[in-house]
Design a protein around this motif. Sequence first.
Motif, PDB file in Angstrom:
ATOM      1  N   SER A 474     -45.506  36.920 -47.200  1.00  0.00           N
ATOM      2  CA  SER A 474     -45.693  37.020 -45.756  1.00  0.00           C
ATOM      3  C   SER A 474     -46.677  38.137 -45.427  1.00  0.00           C
ATOM      4  O   SER A 474     -46.527  39.271 -45.877  1.00  0.00           O
ATOM      5  N   GLY A 475     -47.703  37.807 -44.642  1.00  0.00           N
ATOM      6  CA  GLY A 475     -48.707  38.782 -44.250  1.00  0.00           C
ATOM      7  C   GLY A 475     -49.889  38.867 -45.185  1.00  0.00           C
ATOM      8  O   GLY A 475     -50.878  39.546 -44.873  1.00  0.00           O
ATOM      9  N   GLU A 476     -49.844  38.185 -46.330  1.00  0.00           N
ATOM     10  CA  GLU A 476     -50.936  38.235 -47.287  1.00  0.00           C
ATOM     11  C   GLU A 476     -52.086  37.344 -46.825  1.00  0.00           C
ATOM     12  O   GLU A 476     -51.873  36.223 -46.352  1.00  0.00           O
ATOM     13  N   VAL A 496     -48.546  29.145 -42.269  1.00  0.00           N
ATOM     14  CA  VAL A 496     -49.684  30.057 -42.248  1.00  0.00           C
ATOM     15  C   VAL A 496     -50.105  30.286 -40.804  1.00  0.00           C
ATOM     16  O   VAL A 496     -49.813  29.482 -39.916  1.00  0.00           O
ATOM     17  N   VAL A 497     -50.790  31.414 -40.583  1.00  0.00           N
ATOM     18  CA  VAL A 497     -51.204  31.816 -39.240  1.00  0.00           C
ATOM     19  C   VAL A 497     -52.718  31.913 -39.200  1.00  0.00           C
ATOM     20  O   VAL A 497     -53.322  32.613 -40.018  1.00  0.00           O
ATOM     21  N   ASN A 526     -44.390  39.613 -39.912  1.00  0.00           N
ATOM     22  CA  ASN A 526     -45.024  40.852 -40.309  1.00  0.00           C
ATOM     23  C   ASN A 526     -46.506  40.593 -40.595  1.00  0.00           C
ATOM     24  O   ASN A 526     -47.002  40.787 -41.688  1.00  0.00           O
ATOM     25  N   VAL A 527     -47.211  40.113 -39.564  1.00  0.00           N
ATOM     26  CA  VAL A 527     -48.582  39.663 -39.782  1.00  0.00           C
ATOM     27  C   VAL A 527     -49.530  40.397 -38.841  1.00  0.00           C
ATOM     28  O   VAL A 527     -50.251  41.284 -39.237  1.00  0.00           O
ATOM     29  N   VAL A 528     -49.528  40.024 -37.595  1.00  0.00           N
ATOM     30  CA  VAL A 528     -50.480  40.565 -36.637  1.00  0.00           C
ATOM     31  C   VAL A 528     -49.824  40.666 -35.280  1.00  0.00           C
ATOM     32  O   VAL A 528     -48.749  40.124 -35.033  1.00  0.00           O
ATOM     33  N   VAL A 558     -57.101  33.509 -42.102  1.00  0.00           N
ATOM     34  CA  VAL A 558     -55.782  32.899 -42.250  1.00  0.00           C
ATOM     35  C   VAL A 558     -54.918  33.821 -43.106  1.00  0.00           C
ATOM     36  O   VAL A 558     -55.359  34.325 -44.142  1.00  0.00           O
ATOM     37  N   VAL A 559     -53.697  34.067 -42.647  1.00  0.00           N
ATOM     38  CA  VAL A 559     -52.714  34.840 -43.414  1.00  0.00           C
ATOM     39  C   VAL A 559     -51.423  34.029 -43.500  1.00  0.00           C
ATOM     40  O   VAL A 559     -51.182  33.125 -42.693  1.00  0.00           O
TER      41      VAL A 559
END
Length: 605
Positions: A474-476, A496-497, A526-528, A558-559
Amino acid sequence: SPPVPVSDMFHLVDFSKVRWELGRELIPTWAGMVFVVSFSSCLDVAAISMDMGEALDVNNELMTVGISNFVAGLAGGFTGSYIFSQTIFTYRTGCRSRWIGVLVAFTFIAVVVSTVNFLEVTPLFFLGSTLMFIGFDLIYEWVVEVRHKLLLSEYAVLLATFVAIQFLGINGGIGLGIVVAIFDFVVTTASVSSVIRVSRRSLALWRPQERAFIENNVYNATSPKIVTLECRGAVFFGSSMQILSNILDETGINVSTEEKAEISRINSPLPHHPRMNSLRLPGSLSPASVSPGQRMKGKRQKPKTPMNNAIVLRAPPRFLVLDLAAVSNIDASAARGCFLQLAKVLSRRSITVCAAGANSKIDWIMQTHDTAKHFDVDSLACGLIESNDKIILFEDLDEALQFCEKILVAEAPSQTLSFKRLEDYLVGTQGNTEGISLSTAFTHFLGLEPNDAAALIDYERGGNSFHSETLYKSGETIFATGTNTDGFFVVLSGSVVLLADERSPSGTPSAILSGAGRQQVKQRRNVVESGQISRVLSVGTVFGFVDYILKRPRTFSVVAGKDSLIAKFHSSGLEELKASNPDLDRIVDRVILLSSVVELATKDP
């Protein structure tokens, strides 16, 4: 009076005669002078910029005025700003040299140092006529000619300020002008807020039979199960009631007399006296809009025709999705008086309200006032949402639409949809990163013939795989904007985001400043910062294929939204597949084609 040398000016300053205890009484005058000079300097800079047709560095210009006033004060002079008229006059005469400023400075120094009284030797009628000419020219330009460059409301603010200055003085006139401008801003902002019904689809991958069910039943033109409304502008106490009325009209909801009275009471400054409400309620929400006969019989109003759409809904939908991406702000009164009341009214009719794309401030406001809550798109808790009287929050519109579509597909009669859903192929419990196989995703999405599905499986088992599978935490970051394009991707598990801009991913939660101090906002991913999220893609979605086909660098980042298993189609593997097995290559081409069609179907025609 006889002339005196310039040194006598400094003898006027005698600190022994200063009554320092009176300094506190001069603070309002000092603050007013600072305000007037600062405000007039900003207006001067703006006016000069407009006349020149070029942008000026406002901060640099204000620093120049500040330093000049500081030096003038130390030398016993007065505060001031630009000589606006001289600046415009010099510019219009075509003079572009800085020497004009040096000349003016030395001229003023000469006047101060000289013992000659220039007012005695200069024709006063010349000075007076020049000042009158400049004054009339400025009045004509900024009161008469400017009419064609301002909106009516802006011109009214200008006239109100001009007239007020004549009767109340400069401080009182500017103060009244600011009040009028604030009122104009509130009215204008309230009128800008709008609600528009839009046609949207999720990017979820469905088999042809599922997609046909969704198009014919879920997004039926006259009886849709999902209605998507795009909200724009700021929603606050001045516009919340109109927004609520528009949403109910667009949804085809008939509001009862009791519900109207409750909404009026909630939005009234005096809770037990709705008639004293200082806000004007829209006709469709005003209790007075229902006749006494209707109140006696408990009848409801005939639904109004939506203003923004010619199609009138035959029946209320199952889900209402609000796209809040274009909403800049929601205040506390709107959260409780508009959105909470909307959720309550629709929950009584078994309609679930979803909101997507809200920024962190709006998200915090709605959760703090117990108006909304988050819900996981991967969960299908039908029983939990049936009695839900709160708005369900999602990170983006696609995620909200996927949630609604999955609920409706799950509720479909078995004789209508007699097949497995994509999630039924996932191995393990929720949160397990072991995903579906690539052949399963393609079979589910395309409805491949058994022979084609068997060919895919045999190709994978033969060790000639044209793709690789990678587990992302997550977040990578999967790929970033501007990187080289060497293939496209398929989500096999997790999500994915897609990021809306080039800001770097950050795991730091944003903070909100409330009356109680700094409040930390708990983020779901835990991304953006949620305002950066453009789209959330779930299992089976294909992404990155447009840049791959056009052979251009990545145009977005994309994360991984969750721990996700991602399949990547490499350029080299696809070239080898095309040469060795054209039939399978055509299957991959069909995946890309249908992914493009699905993405286009999510946008307005």
